[in-house]
Design a protein around this motif. Sequence first.
Motif, PDB file in Angstrom:
ATOM      1  N   VAL A 262       9.720   7.583   0.522  1.00 11.86           N
ATOM      2  CA  VAL A 262       9.479   6.529   1.500  1.00 11.86           C
ATOM      3  C   VAL A 262      10.595   5.493   1.463  1.00 11.86           C
ATOM      4  CG1 VAL A 262       7.937   4.613   2.098  1.00 11.86           C
ATOM      5  CG2 VAL A 262       6.982   6.840   1.505  1.00 11.86           C
ATOM      6  N   VAL A 263      11.024   5.133   0.250  1.00 14.62           N
ATOM      7  CA  VAL A 263      12.081   4.136   0.105  1.00 14.62           C
ATOM      8  C   VAL A 263      13.394   4.659   0.672  1.00 14.62           C
ATOM      9  CG1 VAL A 263      13.458   2.814  -1.554  1.00 14.62           C
ATOM     10  CG2 VAL A 263      10.986   3.044  -1.873  1.00 14.62           C
ATOM     11  N   ARG A 264      13.700   5.928   0.371  1.00 10.30           N
ATOM     12  CA  ARG A 264      14.971   6.487   0.850  1.00 10.30           C
ATOM     13  C   ARG A 264      14.959   6.769   2.345  1.00 10.30           C
ATOM     14  NH1 ARG A 264      15.226   9.430  -4.325  1.00 10.30           N
ATOM     15  NH2 ARG A 264      14.115  11.164  -3.364  1.00 10.30           N
ATOM     16  N   ASP A 265      13.758   6.943   2.924  1.00 11.23           N
ATOM     17  CA  ASP A 265      13.659   7.273   4.343  1.00 11.23           C
ATOM     18  C   ASP A 265      13.857   6.072   5.262  1.00 11.23           C
ATOM     19  OD1 ASP A 265      13.277   9.883   3.840  1.00 11.23           O
ATOM     20  OD2 ASP A 265      11.100   9.878   4.123  1.00 11.23           O
ATOM     21  N   GLN A 266      14.005   4.890   4.689  1.00 10.80           N
ATOM     22  CA  GLN A 266      14.205   3.709   5.522  1.00 10.80           C
ATOM     23  C   GLN A 266      15.474   2.996   5.082  1.00 10.80           C
ATOM     24  OE1 GLN A 266      10.580   1.613   4.607  1.00 10.80           O
ATOM     25  NE2 GLN A 266      11.552   0.400   3.041  1.00 10.80           N
ATOM     26  N   PRO A 267      16.170   2.378   6.014  1.00 12.04           N
ATOM     27  CA  PRO A 267      17.366   1.630   5.622  1.00 12.04           C
ATOM     28  C   PRO A 267      16.954   0.390   4.831  1.00 12.04           C
ATOM     29  CG  PRO A 267      16.844   1.247   7.923  1.00 12.04           C
ATOM     30  CD  PRO A 267      15.910   2.319   7.456  1.00 12.04           C
TER      31      PRO A 267
ATOM     32  N   ASN B  30       0.848  -1.190   0.000  1.00  8.87           N
ATOM     33  CA  ASN B  30       0.000   0.000   0.000  1.00  8.87           C
ATOM     34  C   ASN B  30       0.884   1.240   0.000  1.00  8.87           C
ATOM     35  OD1 ASN B  30      -1.729   2.119   0.617  1.00  8.87           O
ATOM     36  ND2 ASN B  30      -2.912   0.965   2.118  1.00  8.87           N
ATOM     37  N   PHE B  31       0.906   1.957  -1.114  1.00 14.49           N
ATOM     38  CA  PHE B  31       1.806   3.113  -1.233  1.00 14.49           C
ATOM     39  C   PHE B  31       1.373   4.276  -0.350  1.00 14.49           C
ATOM     40  CE2 PHE B  31      -1.453   3.765  -4.445  1.00 14.49           C
ATOM     41  CZ  PHE B  31      -1.757   5.110  -4.339  1.00 14.49           C
ATOM     42  N   ARG B  32       0.182   4.173   0.280  1.00 11.00           N
ATOM     43  CA  ARG B  32      -0.275   5.239   1.156  1.00 11.00           C
ATOM     44  C   ARG B  32       0.305   5.116   2.564  1.00 11.00           C
ATOM     45  NH1 ARG B  32      -6.626   4.451  -0.557  1.00 11.00           N
ATOM     46  NH2 ARG B  32      -6.505   5.366  -2.634  1.00 11.00           N
ATOM     47  N   LEU B  33       0.990   4.032   2.839  1.00 12.58           N
ATOM     48  CA  LEU B  33       1.505   3.805   4.177  1.00 12.58           C
ATOM     49  C   LEU B  33       2.762   4.635   4.440  1.00 12.58           C
ATOM     50  CD1 LEU B  33       1.074  -0.072   4.434  1.00 12.58           C
ATOM     51  CD2 LEU B  33      -0.440   1.696   5.334  1.00 12.58           C
TER      52      LEU B  33
ATOM     53  N   GLU C 133       5.817   1.536   8.320  1.00  9.20           N
ATOM     54  CA  GLU C 133       4.863   0.474   7.994  1.00  9.20           C
ATOM     55  C   GLU C 133       5.355  -0.340   6.799  1.00  9.20           C
ATOM     56  OE1 GLU C 133       0.559   2.283   9.056  1.00  9.20           O
ATOM     57  OE2 GLU C 133       1.759   3.554   7.743  1.00  9.20           O
ATOM     58  N   ILE C 134       5.901   0.350   5.796  1.00  4.92           N
ATOM     59  CA  ILE C 134       6.461  -0.330   4.632  1.00  4.92           C
ATOM     60  C   ILE C 134       7.654  -1.186   5.048  1.00  4.92           C
ATOM     61  CG2 ILE C 134       7.632  -0.004   2.421  1.00  4.92           C
ATOM     62  CD1 ILE C 134       4.645   0.596   2.312  1.00  4.92           C
ATOM     63  N   ALA C 135       8.496  -0.627   5.900  1.00  4.78           N
ATOM     64  CA  ALA C 135       9.684  -1.359   6.357  1.00  4.78           C
ATOM     65  C   ALA C 135       9.286  -2.651   7.062  1.00  4.78           C
ATOM     66  CB  ALA C 135      10.520  -0.485   7.293  1.00  4.78           C
TER      67      ALA C 135
ATOM     68  N   TYR D 185       9.574   0.004  -7.290  1.00  8.66           N
ATOM     69  CA  TYR D 185       8.795   1.106  -6.741  1.00  8.66           C
ATOM     70  C   TYR D 185       8.659   2.247  -7.742  1.00  8.66           C
ATOM     71  CZ  TYR D 185      13.006   3.924  -5.846  1.00  8.66           C
ATOM     72  OH  TYR D 185      14.152   4.668  -5.978  1.00  8.66           O
ATOM     73  N   ALA D 186       7.609   3.036  -7.528  1.00 10.78           N
ATOM     74  CA  ALA D 186       7.307   4.168  -8.400  1.00 10.78           C
ATOM     75  C   ALA D 186       8.005   5.429  -7.892  1.00 10.78           C
ATOM     76  CB  ALA D 186       5.795   4.391  -8.445  1.00 10.78           C
ATOM     77  N   PRO D 187       8.195   6.404  -8.760  1.00 11.19           N
ATOM     78  CA  PRO D 187       8.888   7.628  -8.335  1.00 11.19           C
ATOM     79  C   PRO D 187       8.167   8.362  -7.218  1.00 11.19           C
ATOM     80  CG  PRO D 187       7.966   7.857 -10.550  1.00 11.19           C
ATOM     81  CD  PRO D 187       7.901   6.413 -10.205  1.00 11.19           C
ATOM     82  N   GLU D 188       6.829   8.228  -7.172  1.00 13.10           N
ATOM     83  CA  GLU D 188       6.073   8.880  -6.102  1.00 13.10           C
ATOM     84  C   GLU D 188       6.458   8.352  -4.726  1.00 13.10           C
ATOM     85  OE1 GLU D 188       3.241   8.607  -9.689  1.00 13.10           O
ATOM     86  OE2 GLU D 188       4.856   7.434  -8.794  1.00 13.10           O
TER      87      GLU D 188
END
Length: 516
Positions: A114-119, A85-88, A92-94, A107-110
């Motif tokens: 979120v991707v960069r904010d988690q290790p 869920n890309f709204r998370l 939560e994604i991690a 993953y999408a550019p949007e």
Amino acid sequence: MRNAGLGGWPARRAQMSPHRTAFVFADREVSYAEVHERTARLASRLREAGVGAGDRVAYLGPNHVAFAETMFATHLLGGVFVPLNFRLAAPEIAYMLGDSGAGVLVYAPECAGVVRDQPYLPGLRTVVALRSPGAEERDFESWLSEGDPAPVDVPVALDDIALILYTSGTTGRPKGAMLSHANLVWNCLNMMVGVDVTSTEVTLISAPLFHVAALNQTLLPTFLKGGTSVIMPSWNAGACYDLIEKHRVTWMFGVTAMFAEFARSPRWADADLSSLRTLMSGGAAIPVQLIRTYQERGLVFCQGYGLTETAPGATFLEAGESVRKVGSAGVPVFFADVRVVRPDLTPVAIGEPGEVHIQGPNVTPGYWGNPEATAAAFTGDGWFRSGDIATVDGEGHLTIVDRVKDMYISGGENVYPAEVESVLFEHPSVAEAAVVGVPDRTWGEVGRAFVVPRAGATVTPGGLGEFLRTRLAKYKIPVYYDIVDALPRTGSGKIRKPELRTRPLPDGSHQARGEG
């Protein structure tokens, strides 16, 4: 072909109808032959990244053709697809990436932030961006184009796991519902029995594909029949009107908020909707008046009921009954059984509320890595406990009336109060919290939080809202906040949530709504 699962579908469809259009996205049309070639190329790249039977591949982003391509390519190799869920929020994604053990993430550019904010987790070997935002990530299109187009044929059984779909848990941790290839195939059969899906179908995919309904109730049956799926990146009422008229859409699925906004549009009265054969709803009961608004416009509006764990169809109201039984969730789907029972598992009388149980080839084998939750979800005689309350009329039609659990549905998204409460408890000034769902004209339901501050501490609705915004998806954040001295409790100490639900709403000020 040794692949009995969904991975074999692109090759089979390309053989039967290579030149038909499988997907429309923006101004791009993709034929079944192209889907076959692209998924073979993508599967070869995934195999080079270490994906094999049982390995997990995650996808994070709004609706896109790449979602379906990544899913089919994963299934070509016998892997397990994990749509997120890309709204998370990032934590939560991690958690879901870690819990599923995904080795590849597309993953999408949007979602780049979120991707960069988690290790990156130790198990995440490969990360691919639909459009590369940096040098470290692979670009999806160039990565795919360098793949080998040679056919891929590995043995995949119908009982192998195809999807892990995360559903929020009442304990604050999401559970990964597993769905097998067989679950998905049987659900498609049930759908095609209930709806006259044809090879000329033009289906509008406007709800999020990471949800079981958009994927399994519309895209997969359309693909199976050789129809065309018109994919919207996200819901937009104006764009929906445009696409219906441009592509002569015949079938679409939506939730209450979507259909309500669509009918409120100034284009509603005069738009050409003559191509629409079937409108289908799910996620929550649609208000009867809204259904009648569509019926008065001459449109066929069908409701269904189901859960992620039932792939999702459990009951369906066919078109022929949509007027006479308006508001009903219909009868059990063709290849499944549904019962409504009392706590002692005896059948309810006509009109008596009871819990809905489902049994059939569409029902999940259980939760990923969670045998305790799996055991708790089934009765001793093998029926899945839905946690939903329904009544049954004299003709066997179900009407969903309540939920055993405290879950509520906001804009088609499941929200579990325990998860929101657990985050509120992390606030240093919060002593206790209880969250309930309350009616909302736009979203169906929204959250209302009752918060008891710690002694000597002060909390404000605006401060609580800000605290939650970085920790939870937006749709999970309560709209209303009540700062109270104490919560009502039963003699055993449990919070009386039914009493909280009956309290008048706050005065609607920005403080009460947590907006400042």
